[in-house]
Motif scaffolding. Structure first.
Motif, short mmCIF file in Angstrom:
data_model
loop_
_atom_site.label_atom_id
_atom_site.label_comp_id
_atom_site.label_asym_id
_atom_site.label_seq_id
_atom_site.Cartn_x
_atom_site.Cartn_y
_atom_site.Cartn_z
N LEU A 86 0.85 -1.18 0.00
CA LEU A 86 0.00 0.00 0.00
C LEU A 86 0.89 1.24 0.00
N ALA A 87 1.05 1.85 -1.17
CA ALA A 87 1.89 3.03 -1.31
C ALA A 87 1.00 4.27 -1.25
N PHE A 88 0.74 4.73 -0.03
CA PHE A 88 -0.17 5.85 0.19
C PHE A 88 0.50 6.88 1.10
N ARG A 89 0.36 8.14 0.72
CA ARG A 89 0.81 9.21 1.60
C ARG A 89 -0.10 9.28 2.83
N ARG A 90 0.44 9.62 3.95
CA ARG A 90 -0.37 9.70 5.16
C ARG A 90 -1.33 10.87 5.12
N ALA A 131 10.11 1.47 -7.22
CA ALA A 131 10.01 2.01 -8.58
C ALA A 131 10.96 1.27 -9.52
N LYS A 132 12.13 0.88 -9.04
CA LYS A 132 13.07 0.13 -9.87
C LYS A 132 12.54 -1.25 -10.20
N GLU A 133 11.79 -1.85 -9.25
CA GLU A 133 11.28 -3.20 -9.46
C GLU A 133 10.04 -3.22 -10.36
N ASN A 143 1.15 4.21 -18.95
CA ASN A 143 1.75 5.26 -19.76
C ASN A 143 2.12 6.50 -18.93
N LYS A 144 2.63 6.26 -17.72
CA LYS A 144 3.11 7.34 -16.87
C LYS A 144 4.03 6.75 -15.80
N SER A 145 4.71 7.62 -15.09
CA SER A 145 5.64 7.18 -14.08
C SER A 145 4.91 6.78 -12.81
N MET A 146 5.58 5.93 -12.01
CA MET A 146 4.99 5.50 -10.75
C MET A 146 5.00 6.63 -9.72
N PHE A 147 4.09 6.50 -8.77
CA PHE A 147 4.00 7.35 -7.59
C PHE A 147 3.63 8.80 -7.91
#
Length: 529
Positions: A86-90, A131-133, A143-147
């Motif tokens: 879960l990659a979520f900002r607090r 992001a590297k993985e 079609n866009k960058s992660m995060f």
């Protein structure tokens, strides 16, 4: 007096010396025992507990369907856990809900779902590793960058698949077991207009629906294929309000991809098709087309979903269903309330099948034109001899009847011509040795519903959605995912008139402070007295 005093002094026992060391040691022992007991209770409470969701909408509990799926062999028999990141900002407005949801997946899966919480802002080094993985396959998918937005990553790769770089296998088998869910898919929005300005507000949370779909997609790799015989359907409208569009979206949420097919142009339904859907049939099958459908049904493992429409069931399709123990009747299910004819049919689910056990004794509403079905659940020795078993799924109460002359202005129940309630509105058919363990997965299954309007978004209630999803999951052999599904958690407005808002403001600004001042004055006066 002196003698009495002396005698009393002689009778007094000498005071015992204070044993300070013994008292201190006993106190220390008591403190140690309390500490050990407290630590032991906390340890047992941390390892063995039953959580209780006391929120009004059960916002922090997973649905029965999701719980059963997490307990199914598809999850529990894995040698390696499913990775849920879960990659979520607090600062995200749904962070707390997503975190609580992820913890429930971890807990109810018995550790088979491995949870990781990542704040891309607070953990830049770990963010770069992720992001590297996954960055390359995410770039290809979106079609866009992660995060650039918050997201969930579900990784169900095996050990061998993890050894293959996702960069090299971005379009291959390994990446099909990695599923990404952006935060936008977990939120329902509504747009409010104030004059010329518009504002988008969060009105619902769809987190469980999205994550469960992601886990199923990652485990299975590719979605199941459902053939929709579009050339036989009476639905032609497209767009968001189309029943077919809604049907396809519901199946996609169950990791089932609907393919619109023309049965008139194929000689054989492909083997990789998990089910065939006949929605609102308005055009009959030709003898050659019916032969294609019959050949598919008679395979060791096949599945068919039929939802009937307002028009009479086409003759050849009707004969096909009748030979399987379910006969569509030429009637309309209605009731009367005073002089008013009621066409919105209220019906209840039976407990006849496992995939509808969550709905047993619950009711649903079928709007639009609904006909009744004759389901040969009893007195069906001829079908039993062929290995065919029909079951009733949905049934009306006795207030409704099947009106054969439904075109008349004022229909009345006629015992000689009409069908009395209770009436069957949905049925299931099993063909094959379902009770044998060695052949349990080699059976044909069918679900027939005598209404197609319930697929329309304006009639698509939560229980109808769960029924459709459960039926499809049962047809394609995913019984563990059948049942009551995730609820859409939302915030709701309380519409108030301007006069009501003014009254509430007066109460808050004047009456409540005045009442507090009055109480304070009474207390002060009583104390002065």
């Amino acid at each position: 007096m002196s003698n009495v005093s002396d005698s009393s002094m002689k009778d007094e026992k000498p005071a015992k010396p204070v044993r300070r060391f013994g008292t201190g040691a006993l106190s220390l022992l008591q403190v140690a025992c309390v500490t050990v007991l407290f630590a032991g209770l906390n340890y047992l409470g941390a390892k063995h507990y039953v959580p209780k969701d006391l929120s009004a909408d059960s916002a922090y509990m997973l649905s029965p369907a999701t719980q059963r799926y997490l307990e199914s062999p598809a999850v529990r028999d894995r040698t390696e856990p499913i990775r849920l990141l879960l990659a979520f900002r607090r600062s995200s407005p749904i962070y707390d809900r997503v975190r609580a949801l992820g913890e429930e997946y971890f807990r109810l899966s018995g550790g088979k779902v491995k949870l990781e919480l990542l704040d891309p802002v607070r953990s830049p080094d770990r963010t770069q590793q992720v992001a590297k993985e996954y960055g390359d396959v995410f770039q290809i998918s979106f079609n866009k960058s992660m995060f650039t937005t918050d997201l969930v990553i579900v990784d169900a790769r095996t050990k061998d698949q993890k050894q293959v770089s996702l960069t090299a296998e971005a379009a291959g088998n390994a990446s099909s077991h990695v599923h990404f869910i952006e935060a936008e898919r977990m939120i329902r929005y509504e747009t409010e207009f104030k004059g010329e300005n518009s504002q988008r507000k969060i009105t619902g949370f769809l987190g469980e629906d999205a994550i469960t779909t992601g886990i199923v997609s990652a485990l299975e790799g590719k979605p199941r294929k459902i053939y929709l015989l579009a050339d036989k359907s009476g639905f032609r409208n497209e767009g968001a309000d189309s029943p077919l569009t809604n049907f396809e979206a519901t199946l996609l949420s169950q990791n089932a991809l609907t393919l619109r097919a023309q049965i008139s142009g194929i000689d054989r339904i492909p083997d990789d098709v998990s089910a065939v859907a006949i929605i609102n049939p308005a055009y009959d099958f030709s003898p050659q087309e019916l032969a294609v459908l019959t050949e598919y049904w008679e395979r060791p493992k096949s599945s068919v979903l039929v939802t009937l429409g307002s028009a009479d069931t086409p003759p050849r399709l009707r004969a096909f269903l009748r030979n399987l123990g379910i006969t569509p009747r030429k009637d309309r299910v209605i009731s009367k309330k005073g002089d008013q004819v009621v066409t919105n049919v209220r019906a209840g689910f039976t407990a006849g099948m496992d995939f509808t056990r969550d709905f047993a004794n619950k009711t649903t509403i079928f709007e639009g034109a609904t006909s009744s079905l004759e389901v040969r659940e009893k007195d069906n020795d001829e079908f039993t001899a062929k290995g065919i078993r029909p079951y009733v799924l949905i049934e009306t109460d006795r207030d409704f009847w099947g009106e054969t002359k439904f075109s008349t202005a004022k229909p009345e129940f006629d015992r000689n011509e009409d069908y009395p309630g209770p009436l069957s509105l949905a049925g299931a058919v099993i063909r094959g040795a379902a009770t044998r363990d060695d052949l349990g997965d080699r059976i044909s299954r069918m679900v027939v519903v005598s209404n197609s309007e319930f697929l329309s978004p304006r009639y698509f209630s939560d229980i109808n959605k769960d029924f459709l999803a459960s039926s499809v999951n049962w047809l394609i052999g995913r019984e563990d995912l059948a049942g009551t599904g995730p609820r859409t958690l939302g915030s709701y407005k309380l519409p108030l008139l301007d006069s009501q808002v003014s009254f509430i403001n007066r109460v808050n600004l004047f009456f409540l402070p005045a009442f507090g001042a009055l109480i304070a004055g009474l207390v002060w006066s009583s104390r002065r007295a």
